[in-house]
Design a protein around this motif. Sequence first.
Motif: not given
Length: 538
Positions: A19-32, A384-397
């Motif tokens: 339940v815990v993991r599925l709640r955050v399953a859509n969290i953006p991928l990190e670089r690894d 921190g400010d690693n751009p993992f949250v921003e990556a989907p927006e850039i990729a979408k464009y």
Amino acid sequence: MARRAAVIVVAAVIVFLAVVRLRVANIPLERDEGEYAYNGQLILDGVPPFSMAYNMKFPGVYYAYSAIMAVFGQTPWGIHTGVMIVNAAAILILFFLTQRLLRNSTAAVVAAVSYGFLSADRFIMGIFGHAAHFVALAALAGLLVLFRAIDSRRYSLFIVAGVLLGISVLMKQNGAFFLGLGGGLALWSGFKTGMRGLTAGIGRAALVGGGAAIPLGALVAVLRAQGVLEKFWFWTIAYASQYVSQVSLGEAWQLFWDTLGRITEATAPIWLLGLAGAILLWIAPWSWEVRGLLTAFFVVSAAAVCPGFFFRQHYFILLLPALSVFCGVAALSIERLIGARISADLGRAVAVGLVLMTIGVCAYREWDYFFAVPMRQLSREIYGDNPFVEAPEIAKYIQAHTTPDDRIAVLGSEPEIYFYAKRKSATGYIYMYPLMERQKYSGQMQDEMISEITAAHPKYIVYVNVATSWLARNSKERILTWSRAYLDACYQIVGVGDIVSADETHWAWDDQVRGFQPRSGAVIFTLVRKSDVPCAVS
């Protein structure tokens, strides 16, 4: 505790953690994860490892990701759901392994529950799909089968154990430590009966080694047939040997203590319980065989964390199974010590109460993380400010403005952009780190990347002006000088992502770019080529 009741408790904890993991399953991928997902995507497209994406890890985790994405889809949710299943399987296997080692269901429950909470901890980055999860699953499965083989003396099981331990190596080279442990245990299983059993022990160890050679040999054969064996050797052997020799012992000591403080921020009570177990193992009435087995397991697990002395947070996932077994040792030791002096019922009550309090304190500390913290905030808190949250927006464009045949490049270490955009890289260098390290191949790598990008002349380039996406550690900065000149001459900015705070990113696209002034020091630029005609700068 009866075995059936023990299994029910473990199953309940697995469901809770799911339940815990599925709640955050859509969290953006990190670089690894981006590296693994992009390579898995390439494999699903029929592209072999090391042909279009270079890295020093053995490719087992790439194949694992491709299998997960084939079942659950090429999304963060699908990947994290697959990782959840991998973790759940490891928890269950650790329960049965601990039961075999300690001959006690209560201790096995404590170990499994401890591992479940430790491996889901955000500070050890346990919710992300790091290779360590896959190494742990294969290694634990291999050790469980190995003990079954020792008990039954069935040769076929020694081979199966070797295959599983060999797969742990394919997931990441650190698995070699557990393979070595398996071979040592197989040898000892014969030798402990006396010199007459030495031959049997050697034979068993040979069967484990032979089993491990099956997946490793199969991988070499496949990569050779695909024409990428030379690249595989360079990256996983030649370059990897350079990578692990960069950190001095002085730096390593500081890194270790800094990381240990970080990963125990929420789960310190469980770590302390494990430490108590390591001490009580030598105080409470345990057999010398159990003491030797558990000590060897812990030493090998600790060694698996150490290559390169980088001590990154998720590396410690490999130590968690052994630590969790010691939590089981602590509970059972307390029960036995009190039971021998006062009463068995009191000993059991104290042990159970201590474990419940330990887990309860950790759960209370992390309740918001379990059930409330938004995914964007969680990504920022961890990275921190690693751009993992921003990556989907850039990729979408990029995806909207390209065709599947168009190539793109990312000047930065953000392979997740390739994955989200479903576009292939113009260069095999999906990380900038090897180019910026103090190692003898860095200059050669910079030249090769420049050559690949210039030849491909990708339609879009993403330039990541974020320090953690480069981590420059040497003075060879030709790639930086070249990239600025190349982008100025051949590309124009069509997108800017300005990470102004943990909660806010300012975006500008196309016409909005004119006059847009970034306010922060963490900015991602998206650029389109000015002409289809190849462009080069000296």
